[in-house]
Scaffold this active site. Structure first.
Site, PDB file in Angstrom:
ATOM      1  N   GLN A   1      46.843  34.979  41.301  1.00  0.00           N
ATOM      2  CA  GLN A   1      46.496  36.104  42.152  1.00  0.00           C
ATOM      3  C   GLN A   1      45.839  36.199  43.078  1.00  0.00           C
ATOM      4  O   GLN A   1      44.815  36.433  41.911  1.00  0.00           O
ATOM      5  CB  GLN A   1      47.390  37.173  41.877  1.00  0.00           C
TER       6      GLN A   1
ATOM      7  N   PRO B   1      57.499  39.970  35.044  1.00  0.00           N
ATOM      8  CA  PRO B   1      57.938  40.907  36.327  1.00  0.00           C
ATOM      9  C   PRO B   1      57.583  40.528  37.420  1.00  0.00           C
ATOM     10  O   PRO B   1      56.164  39.571  37.311  1.00  0.00           O
ATOM     11  CB  PRO B   1      58.001  41.985  35.967  1.00  0.00           C
ATOM     12  N   GLY B   2      58.455  40.273  38.066  1.00  0.00           N
ATOM     13  CA  GLY B   2      57.570  41.084  39.356  1.00  0.00           C
ATOM     14  C   GLY B   2      57.022  41.633  40.063  1.00  0.00           C
ATOM     15  O   GLY B   2      56.914  42.599  39.572  1.00  0.00           O
TER      16      GLY B   2
ATOM     17  N   TYR C   1      43.500  39.319  34.759  1.00  0.00           N
ATOM     18  CA  TYR C   1      44.990  39.478  34.723  1.00  0.00           C
ATOM     19  C   TYR C   1      45.911  38.130  34.280  1.00  0.00           C
ATOM     20  O   TYR C   1      46.984  37.869  34.098  1.00  0.00           O
ATOM     21  CB  TYR C   1      45.167  39.843  35.815  1.00  0.00           C
TER      22      TYR C   1
HETATM   23  N1  CAA Z   1      44.248  35.684  50.525  1.00  0.00           N
HETATM   24  C1  CAA Z   1      43.250  35.261  51.277  1.00  0.00           C
HETATM   25  N2  CAA Z   1      42.375  35.513  51.689  1.00  0.00           N
HETATM   26  C2  CAA Z   1      42.704  37.418  51.217  1.00  0.00           C
HETATM   27  C3  CAA Z   1      43.696  37.398  50.616  1.00  0.00           C
HETATM   28  C4  CAA Z   1      44.675  36.850  49.631  1.00  0.00           C
HETATM   29  N3  CAA Z   1      46.007  36.918  48.883  1.00  0.00           N
HETATM   30  N4  CAA Z   1      42.954  39.125  49.630  1.00  0.00           N
HETATM   31  C5  CAA Z   1      42.482  39.245  50.861  1.00  0.00           C
HETATM   32  N5  CAA Z   1      41.854  38.544  51.202  1.00  0.00           N
HETATM   33  C6  CAA Z   1      40.615  38.227  52.298  1.00  0.00           C
HETATM   34  C7  CAA Z   1      40.170  39.968  53.001  1.00  0.00           C
HETATM   35  O1  CAA Z   1      40.791  39.115  53.840  1.00  0.00           O
HETATM   36  C8  CAA Z   1      38.921  39.253  52.933  1.00  0.00           C
HETATM   37  O2  CAA Z   1      38.410  38.724  53.889  1.00  0.00           O
HETATM   38  P1  CAA Z   1      37.030  38.519  54.744  1.00  0.00           P
HETATM   39  O3  CAA Z   1      35.968  38.427  53.449  1.00  0.00           O
HETATM   40  O4  CAA Z   1      36.594  36.717  55.742  1.00  0.00           O
HETATM   41  O5  CAA Z   1      37.313  39.746  55.466  1.00  0.00           O
HETATM   42  C9  CAA Z   1      38.328  38.917  51.676  1.00  0.00           C
HETATM   43  O6  CAA Z   1      39.609  38.360  51.050  1.00  0.00           O
HETATM   44  C10 CAA Z   1      38.336  40.018  50.627  1.00  0.00           C
HETATM   45  O7  CAA Z   1      37.182  39.793  49.528  1.00  0.00           O
HETATM   46  P2  CAA Z   1      36.420  40.723  48.430  1.00  0.00           P
HETATM   47  O8  CAA Z   1      35.874  39.521  47.770  1.00  0.00           O
HETATM   48  O9  CAA Z   1      35.126  41.796  49.801  1.00  0.00           O
HETATM   49  O10 CAA Z   1      38.255  41.702  47.619  1.00  0.00           O
HETATM   50  P3  CAA Z   1      37.596  43.093  48.309  1.00  0.00           P
HETATM   51  O11 CAA Z   1      36.948  44.269  47.128  1.00  0.00           O
HETATM   52  O12 CAA Z   1      37.786  43.241  49.764  1.00  0.00           O
HETATM   53  O13 CAA Z   1      39.225  43.020  47.050  1.00  0.00           O
HETATM   54  C11 CAA Z   1      41.042  42.370  45.902  1.00  0.00           C
HETATM   55  C12 CAA Z   1      40.292  42.384  47.550  1.00  0.00           C
HETATM   56  C13 CAA Z   1      40.289  43.638  45.199  1.00  0.00           C
HETATM   57  C14 CAA Z   1      41.683  41.657  45.348  1.00  0.00           C
HETATM   58  C15 CAA Z   1      42.469  43.352  47.275  1.00  0.00           C
HETATM   59  O14 CAA Z   1      42.754  42.302  48.098  1.00  0.00           O
HETATM   60  C16 CAA Z   1      43.454  43.563  45.831  1.00  0.00           C
HETATM   61  O15 CAA Z   1      43.362  45.369  45.511  1.00  0.00           O
HETATM   62  N6  CAA Z   1      44.795  42.895  45.929  1.00  0.00           N
HETATM   63  C17 CAA Z   1      45.751  42.624  44.802  1.00  0.00           C
HETATM   64  C18 CAA Z   1      45.688  42.243  44.236  1.00  0.00           C
HETATM   65  C19 CAA Z   1      47.082  42.380  43.078  1.00  0.00           C
HETATM   66  O16 CAA Z   1      48.147  41.404  43.401  1.00  0.00           O
HETATM   67  N7  CAA Z   1      47.441  42.639  42.348  1.00  0.00           N
HETATM   68  C20 CAA Z   1      48.922  42.856  41.842  1.00  0.00           C
HETATM   69  C21 CAA Z   1      48.515  44.856  41.103  1.00  0.00           C
HETATM   70  S1  CAA Z   1      50.418  44.843  40.072  1.00  0.00           S
HETATM   71  C22 CAA Z   1      50.177  43.801  39.040  1.00  0.00           C
HETATM   72  O17 CAA Z   1      49.447  43.345  38.753  1.00  0.00           O
HETATM   73  C23 CAA Z   1      51.549  44.213  38.745  1.00  0.00           C
HETATM   74  C24 CAA Z   1      52.006  42.315  38.704  1.00  0.00           C
HETATM   75  O18 CAA Z   1      52.322  41.731  37.272  1.00  0.00           O
HETATM   76  C25 CAA Z   1      53.106  42.045  39.742  1.00  0.00           C
END
Ligand code: CAA
Length: 248
Positions: A148, A184-185, A154
């Site tokens: 992810q 889990p998803g 993680y």
């Molecule tokens: N794919 C491609 N590009 C992506 C992306 C993705 N999935 N997500 C973000 N980006 C891009 C943004 O658009 C941005 O692009 P620009 O720089 O061109 O504007 C860039 O990546 C951001 O990168 P940064 O390094 O600056 O990242 P950030 O500090 O803004 O934060 C992050 C990124 C913290 C990862 C945030 O996107 C986030 O929290 N994502 C969620 C991650 C996730 O799914 N976590 C699951 C938590 S729950 C869990 O884990 C339980 C489980 O088991 C399922």
């Protein structure tokens, strides 16, 4: 049904609580592990369970410390008897893209999500194999299967959990012990609540089932694997993700 002692690490958390409830309702003696610093919160949780008609035990222990787990398990087994069911559910996120991830963010997630599985299971495995019965369920994640964005720590830890499952399943299969992974998803808990809302909404839009998972979806699967009749299921990784990621 045989009444067993079940330890659930991270048992007071979102998914952990539902697993504790499910196992307790099936008649097991359930022990919820919690982080020692969160004693007051754990006692409040225990009171809440009592109000819901469930007698739960609680046990302090830092799953990232081998010695803390040894002390906790010795204490539980002297109070309640041998642990026959172990659910490794304690876990955290520290999401950052790799270019921003600090060494602490990497280490904390590996220690709490992956090293914990060794730290806890190591202290119960000999008892289970010598008694000829045991159920170990490791709570991994869809993100360990598919990776992810923002979760190098993680995803690595969660993938590692299933490697542990497959190896230990082979070591214990002849002794009546099963070791399985549940992946889990995206499940509605405080962990997914903490995600940026737009990111969460974009992911939920991709889930074929059209909704996030519930903690009950996960607890059902864990209880199934812990059942007396599930003795031939071992080394498996059961996805509970609404179709978000499919494989065979
Ligand atoms: N794919 C491609 N590009 C992506 C992306 C993705 N999935 N997500 C973000 N980006 C891009 C943004 O658009 C941005 O692009 P620009 O720089 O061109 O504007 C860039 O990546 C951001 O990168 P940064 O390094 O600056 O990242 P950030 O500090 O803004 O934060 C992050 C990124 C913290 C990862 C945030 O996107 C986030 O929290 N994502 C969620 C991650 C996730 O799914 N976590 C699951 C938590 S729950 C869990 O884990 C339980 C489980 O088991 C399922």
């Amino acid at each position: 049904m045989t009444k067993r002692v079940a330890l659930v690490t991270g048992g007071t958390g979102g998914i952990g609580t539902e697993i504790c409830k499910k196992l307790a309702r099936q008649g097991h003696v359930v022990v919820a592990n919690y982080l020692p610093a969160l004693q007051a919160e754990a006692e409040a949780w225990q009171q809440q369970m009592k109000a819901e008609g469930l007698d739960m035990h609680i046990a302090a222990g830092d799953v990232s410390s081998f010695q803390s787990c040894a002390d906790m398990i010795q204490d539980i087994e002297s109070r309640l008897g041998p642990i026959d069911i172990l659910v490794n559910c304690a876990g955290i996120t520290k999401d950052k893209t790799l270019r921003k991830m600090t060494e602490d963010q990497w280490r904390d997630v590996i220690n709490i999500n992956l090293n914990s599985v060794f730290n806890v299971t190591r202290h119960v495995v000999e008892g289970m194999t010598s008694r000829g019965f045991g159920r170990v369920v490791n709570i991994s994640s869809v993100n360990g299967q598919k990776g992810q964005f923002g979760q190098a720590n993680y995803s690595a830890a969660k993938a590692g959990m299933h490697g542990f499952t497959m190896a230990v399943a082979q070591e214990t299969a002849a002794k009546g012990v099963t070791v399985n992974t549940v992946s889990p998803g995206y499940t509605a808990t405080a962990m997914t609540d903490a995600m940026p809302e737009d990111v969460r909404n974009a992911i939920v839009a991709q889930i074929p089932a059209g909704r996030m998972g519930t903690t009950a979806d996960i607890a059902f699967t864990v209880a199934m694997l812990c059942d007396e009749e599930a003795g031939y299921i071992t080394g498996a990784n059961i996805p509970v993700n609404g179709g978000l990621f499919t494989s065979f």
